[in-house]
Motif scaffolding. Structure first.
Motif, PDB file in Angstrom:
ATOM      1  N   ASN A 165      10.998   3.635  -3.643  1.00  0.00           N
ATOM      2  CA  ASN A 165      11.409   3.278  -2.287  1.00  0.00           C
ATOM      3  C   ASN A 165      11.021   1.839  -1.949  1.00  0.00           C
ATOM      4  OD1 ASN A 165      12.290   3.740   0.486  1.00  0.00           O
ATOM      5  ND2 ASN A 165      10.120   3.788   0.983  1.00  0.00           N
ATOM      6  N   LEU A 166       9.792   1.452  -2.308  1.00  0.00           N
ATOM      7  CA  LEU A 166       9.336   0.098  -1.998  1.00  0.00           C
ATOM      8  C   LEU A 166      10.086  -0.952  -2.798  1.00  0.00           C
ATOM      9  CD1 LEU A 166       5.461   0.657  -1.785  1.00  0.00           C
ATOM     10  CD2 LEU A 166       7.018   0.216   0.099  1.00  0.00           C
ATOM     11  N   SER A 167      10.305  -0.698  -4.089  1.00  0.00           N
ATOM     12  CA  SER A 167      10.955  -1.700  -4.936  1.00  0.00           C
ATOM     13  C   SER A 167      12.431  -1.871  -4.578  1.00  0.00           C
ATOM     14  CB  SER A 167      10.809  -1.320  -6.408  1.00  0.00           C
ATOM     15  OG  SER A 167      11.414  -0.055  -6.654  1.00  0.00           O
ATOM     16  N   SER A 168      13.055  -0.849  -3.982  1.00  0.00           N
ATOM     17  CA  SER A 168      14.462  -0.967  -3.598  1.00  0.00           C
ATOM     18  C   SER A 168      14.642  -1.515  -2.183  1.00  0.00           C
ATOM     19  CB  SER A 168      15.156   0.400  -3.696  1.00  0.00           C
ATOM     20  OG  SER A 168      14.595   1.319  -2.776  1.00  0.00           O
ATOM     21  N   THR A 169      13.541  -1.763  -1.499  1.00  0.00           N
ATOM     22  CA  THR A 169      13.592  -2.364  -0.170  1.00  0.00           C
ATOM     23  C   THR A 169      13.225  -3.833  -0.279  1.00  0.00           C
ATOM     24  OG1 THR A 169      12.998  -0.271   0.900  1.00  0.00           O
ATOM     25  CG2 THR A 169      12.698  -2.281   2.186  1.00  0.00           C
TER      26      THR A 169
ATOM     27  N   PRO B  49       0.812  -1.218   0.000  1.00  0.00           N
ATOM     28  CA  PRO B  49       0.000   0.000   0.000  1.00  0.00           C
ATOM     29  C   PRO B  49       0.849   1.272   0.000  1.00  0.00           C
ATOM     30  CG  PRO B  49       0.050  -0.938   2.192  1.00  0.00           C
ATOM     31  CD  PRO B  49       0.832  -1.873   1.315  1.00  0.00           C
ATOM     32  N   ILE B  50       0.384   2.267  -0.720  1.00  0.00           N
ATOM     33  CA  ILE B  50       0.991   3.603  -0.728  1.00  0.00           C
ATOM     34  C   ILE B  50      -0.087   4.568  -0.252  1.00  0.00           C
ATOM     35  CG2 ILE B  50       2.061   5.406  -2.115  1.00  0.00           C
ATOM     36  CD1 ILE B  50       2.977   3.238  -4.060  1.00  0.00           C
ATOM     37  N   PHE B  51       0.089   5.161   0.923  1.00  0.00           N
ATOM     38  CA  PHE B  51      -0.888   6.082   1.489  1.00  0.00           C
ATOM     39  C   PHE B  51      -0.514   7.502   1.074  1.00  0.00           C
ATOM     40  CE2 PHE B  51      -0.768   2.452   4.457  1.00  0.00           C
ATOM     41  CZ  PHE B  51      -2.096   2.043   4.362  1.00  0.00           C
TER      42      PHE B  51
ATOM     43  N   ILE C 118       2.008  -1.992   9.055  1.00  0.00           N
ATOM     44  CA  ILE C 118       1.729  -2.731   7.826  1.00  0.00           C
ATOM     45  C   ILE C 118       3.046  -2.953   7.093  1.00  0.00           C
ATOM     46  CG2 ILE C 118       0.522  -2.699   5.616  1.00  0.00           C
ATOM     47  CD1 ILE C 118      -1.620  -1.008   6.865  1.00  0.00           C
ATOM     48  N   PRO C 119       3.459  -4.203   6.909  1.00  0.00           N
ATOM     49  CA  PRO C 119       4.737  -4.465   6.235  1.00  0.00           C
ATOM     50  C   PRO C 119       4.748  -3.929   4.810  1.00  0.00           C
ATOM     51  CG  PRO C 119       3.878  -6.448   7.310  1.00  0.00           C
ATOM     52  CD  PRO C 119       2.777  -5.433   7.336  1.00  0.00           C
ATOM     53  N   LYS C 120       5.922  -3.462   4.394  1.00  0.00           N
ATOM     54  CA  LYS C 120       6.171  -2.994   3.024  1.00  0.00           C
ATOM     55  C   LYS C 120       5.120  -1.965   2.589  1.00  0.00           C
ATOM     56  CE  LYS C 120       9.316  -3.739  -0.174  1.00  0.00           C
ATOM     57  NZ  LYS C 120       9.212  -4.739  -1.203  1.00  0.00           N
ATOM     58  N   SER C 121       4.956  -0.900   3.353  1.00  0.00           N
ATOM     59  CA  SER C 121       4.033   0.184   3.021  1.00  0.00           C
ATOM     60  C   SER C 121       4.789   1.495   3.010  1.00  0.00           C
ATOM     61  CB  SER C 121       2.870   0.242   4.016  1.00  0.00           C
ATOM     62  OG  SER C 121       3.354   0.469   5.325  1.00  0.00           O
TER      63      SER C 121
ATOM     64  N   ASN D 219      17.870  -2.287   2.517  1.00  0.00           N
ATOM     65  CA  ASN D 219      17.316  -1.059   1.946  1.00  0.00           C
ATOM     66  C   ASN D 219      18.207  -0.539   0.829  1.00  0.00           C
ATOM     67  OD1 ASN D 219      15.207  -1.029   3.929  1.00  0.00           O
ATOM     68  ND2 ASN D 219      16.649  -0.150   5.397  1.00  0.00           N
ATOM     69  N   ASP D 220      17.594   0.230  -0.050  1.00  0.00           N
ATOM     70  CA  ASP D 220      18.307   0.896  -1.150  1.00  0.00           C
ATOM     71  C   ASP D 220      19.103  -0.106  -1.981  1.00  0.00           C
ATOM     72  OD1 ASP D 220      17.360   3.371  -0.188  1.00  0.00           O
ATOM     73  OD2 ASP D 220      19.018   3.501   1.226  1.00  0.00           O
TER      74      ASP D 220
END
Length: 798
Positions: free
Chosen positions: A390-394, A346-348, A365-368, A430-431
């Motif tokens: 940010n999400l895809s590089s984590t 999810p992206i809030f 919430i994991p990976k948000s 990360n990153d």
């Protein structure tokens, strides 16, 4: 009322916010460690005396079983077969006769990484299938590698709040489809977008149930407005930007009463209704936009809804959430679980007023990700792209629910370095750039036996691939010497298994050599007593079976007279762990000695550059025993010993200057010292610098100190000038002078200011244009008052 609901919601959120050996470079490795052991499995390094191989290997993961025939000595119980591997080998058990199950790993599938995105066949996770066998208490370390590929497909579902306050935002979103597709196509070759919207449950007190308000909830009748609803799935995932824009164009805002919205209902249905939404097995993003907070579990009771959310899809033919008035809002934990199970990130995208609440929600919430949305949503495309990057590089590695007794933890190795960090029950890097490989060391430990094989799934959040780990527990011995009715067991009176006879019913004895009826025979009991026939059977430390003693515990001998647990202990450990206890005496290993084998013959800890123990002690048990006055690990410290300078100071003073504590008997006390005075020699670090009793500095050099004769060279005396009084007096005078200067300066400034003000007053007075005589304030009284009555009285007198 809104403030109270918001406070309750914030409280719920905060409450919810509140489970060696260096490995080689191979794909898989095994580590045997006691770290984090179950206390029930730990036996402080000792194995219990048990009667079977199975009980032995379950007692502790360091225990082994010797299955050699006739391994135990006379009187020893078969439980002595269970011990550490080193002990059994020292007692003469051949290594091939040891039964010691060890955990192992077997790679069943290990496909190479893909060089680029290849749809459903893209490989970013390796290996793909592994079989792991676990011995209780032993940790297996499984290396899992992940490598990001370029252009991984993306599905993005746009979930929008259509309450009246989002009216300006809807105008922006209507033009969003093309721009969003163009941006995402820059990072992936396959992207699809969909659209859904939400308002709130259509019951009081969330939505006005007045019929006219249900049809047109917006403030004015002239605005285009649709009836309120909980959640509506508008457009399945598609790569057609024009279809996205046309569907959004047909949308209009709605309205509700209270401030929080029903966003959790929408998120749950968007994650559960995968077929209707059209989710592919790729990276799944759910963009949630709103300008306010959300209702959570328990709020439905305000509207008379008591049934908890059932976690199922309830979309009707028109895409509406049909059971919104039957089920309560989902909880934060339920939303997090459903999103994780569906592998949705999810992206809030929320406005600044609601940003702190969603930042706290994101932690649960994991990976948000959370981003701040402008009031008109003008930055939504950039916000989505930043969150996606940010999400895809984590890379976050997690596992499915393990069975009871299986414990899993992670070490993450990010980048090219060998450094690893313990990351708890999840692995995370990360990153991570594209085409870089990261590794996760998954530590698996069993504390109880599994009834059968169990498949454990590992995956990187946000990606579809999984690693299947087939778990087995080693809870039994694999003895290959099983013989039914073996001749070794008294010619067929028992079965031979792992070197031990399992007697047939009615037979007893280590070799099943007698029947139960013979146990009480006096003739057989005589073999279990001392030659004089006195004393208890088997010395009271065992039982008499078939005329032979079967000793209990650590006892041994024909009559159990030897106690193999009564030897000396060091720090609570029998024979210090460096020897074997035999009949009350420690038999030490080759490099240890002492009654408890506590003394090491090694001397490495005693060696220094000055010899053993710095020449001030002796080496015993690889530790220095220092002479009196010396201490330290190598006897290199002596606080009570004088330095050469301190030792010769008094003689140097009395011999050169006839002063000091030895001045009266200098010739006797310093007869062994030859002292000369050198005029102004150059000083270096070898000179002694000592202060005498009359506060003077004494410089001398110890030139020779051998065979009890000492040669000192003394520098002429220099009196140390004490500048203390001068410094104190100077400071005092300086403070007084500075104080006077400051006072005079202040008085001068005040005087100048007063004079300036007086001159200005005089100047203004001289420039006055009016005369004092014209001012009524300065005019004298000129009115005369005559009393008529008084005047008449005066005339009558005349």
């Amino acid at each position: 009322m809104r403030a109270g609901a918001f406070a309750i919601l914030l409280g719920l959120l905060l409450a919810l916010g509140t489970g060696q050996r260096k490995p080689d470079a191979s794909l898989l490795s095994t580590e045997k460690t006691l770290e984090g052991e179950d206390p029930d499995l730990s036996t402080s390094g000792f194995c219990r005396s048990v009667s079977s191989c199975r009980e032995c290997i379950l007692s502790h993961h360091s225990c082994a079983w010797c299955k050699q025939l006739n391994f135990t000595a006379a009187g020893e119980t078969e439980g002595r077969r269970c011990a550490r591997r080193e002990e059994l080998l020292a007692r003469g058990c051949p290594s091939e006769e040891l039964e010691e199950p060890r955990g192992q790993q077997e790679v069943l599938q290990d496909e190479p990484f893909s060089q680029g995105a290849q749809g459903d066949d893209t490989t970013q996770l390796a290996p793909q299938k592994v079989r792991v066998k676990l011995r209780l208490g032993e940790t297996q370390r499984l290396r899992v590698r992940f490598r990001r590929v370029e252009g991984y497909p993306v599905d993005l579902y746009y979930l929008m709040d259509l309450s009246y306050s989002m009216k300006d935002d809807l105008e922006r979103v209507r033009q969003l489809g093309h721009a969003l597709l163009v941006q995402l196509q820059g990072v992936t070759r396959s992207v699809r977008i969909g659209f859904g919207s939400f308002v709130d449950k259509t019951v009081l007190p969330f939505v006005s149930t007045v019929p006219s308000k249900l049809q047109h909830p917006c403030p004015t009748r002239l605005e285009k407005c649709q009836p309120p609803f909980s959640f509506q799935h508008v457009l399945p995932l598609t790569d057609d930007a024009s279809a996205f824009e046309s569907k959004v164009e047909a949308q209009s805002v709605s309205g509700n009463l209270d401030s929080p919205e029903g966003g959790f209902d929408a998120i749950l249905q968007a994650a559960l209704c995968q077929e209707q939404i059209g989710w592919r097995n790729v990276s799944r993003l759910l963009v949630f936009t709103s300008d306010d907070t959300f209702h959570t579990a328990g709020d439905g009771k305000l509207g008379g809804i008591f049934m908890p959310s059932d976690g199922r899809c309830h979309l009707d033919a028109n895409g509406f959430y049909s059971r919104s008035r039957d089920f309560d809002y989902p909880s934060v934990g339920q939303v997090a679980h459903v999103l994780s199970a569906a592998n949705i990130q999810p992206i809030f995208a929320v406005t600044s007023t609601a940003l702190p609440i969603y930042q706290e929600l994101s932690k649960l919430i994991p990976k948000s990700a959370v981003g701040e949305l402008r009031e008109d949503s003008s930055n939504v495309v950039q916000l989505i792209m930043d969150a996606y990057n940010n999400l895809s590089s984590t890379v976050t590695m997690e596992h499915s629910q393990p069975p009871p007794g299986i414990h899993i933890s992670y070490e993450s190795q990010c980048g090219d370095s060998e450094a690893r960090k313990d990351t708890g029950d999840q692995g995370q890097c990360n990153d991570v750039p594209i085409n870089q490989t990261v590794s996760f060391w998954v530590k698996i430990r069993a504390t109880s036996c599994l009834p059968g094989p169990h498949v454990l799934k590992l995956r990187a959040l946000g990606f579809t691939e999984e690693l299947s780990v087939e778990l087995h527990t080693l809870c039994d011995c694999n003895c290959s010497d099983v013989q039914l009715q073996a001749s070794h067991c008294s010619h067929g009176h028992g079965d031979l298994q792992c070197g031990v006879c399992r007697c047939a019913p009615g037979r007893v004895g280590r070799l099943c050599e007698c029947s139960e009826a013979e146990l009480s025979s006096p003739d057989l009991e005589s073999g279990c007593r001392a030659p004089n026939g006195t004393g208890p059977l088997c010395s009271g430390k065992g039982v008499c079976q078939c005329g032979r003693c079967s000793c209990s515990g650590q006892s041994s001998g024909d009559l159990c007279e030897c106690d193999n647990a009564s030897c000396e202990r060091h720090e609570g450990i029998l024979c210090a762990g460096f020897g074997q206890c035999r009949c009350g005496v420690c038999h030490c290993d080759a490099n240890h000695t002492g009654q408890a084998c506590e003394c090491s013959k090694d001397t490495s800890n005693c060696i220094t550059s000055s010899g053993f123990c710095s020449g001030h002690g002796s080496c015993q048990c690889n530790q220095c025993q220092c002479l009196e006055g010396y201490y330290g690990a190598t006897c290199d410290q002596c606080p009570g010993c004088k330095t050469p300078c301190e030792k010769h100071r008094d003689c140097a003073e009395c011999g050169a200057f006839k002063t000091g504590p030895l001045a009266s008997n200098c010739s006797l006390a310093c007869a062994h010292i030859n002292i000369t005075v050198s005029p102004m020699p150059l000083l270096d670090d070898g000179w002694c610098k000592e202060r005498t009793m009359d506060n003077q500095l004494l410089f001398f050099l110890v030139e020779n100190e051998a065979e009890g004769r000492v040669v000192l060279r003394v520098r002429p005396r220099e009196r140390v000038v004490d500048y203390t009084q001068t410094i104190v007096l100077g400071c005092t005078v300086g403070i007084v002078v500075v104080g006077l200067v400051l006072v005079l300066a202040y008085r001068l400034m005040v005087e100048i200011y007063d004079r300036r003000e007086y001159n200005r007053f005089e100047k203004e007075r001289r420039q006055l244009n009016w005369n004092q005589d014209d001012n009524p304030l300065y005019r004298s009284a000129i009115t005369t008052t005559i009393n008529p009555r008084f005047q008449k009285n005066d005339e009558s007198l005349q």
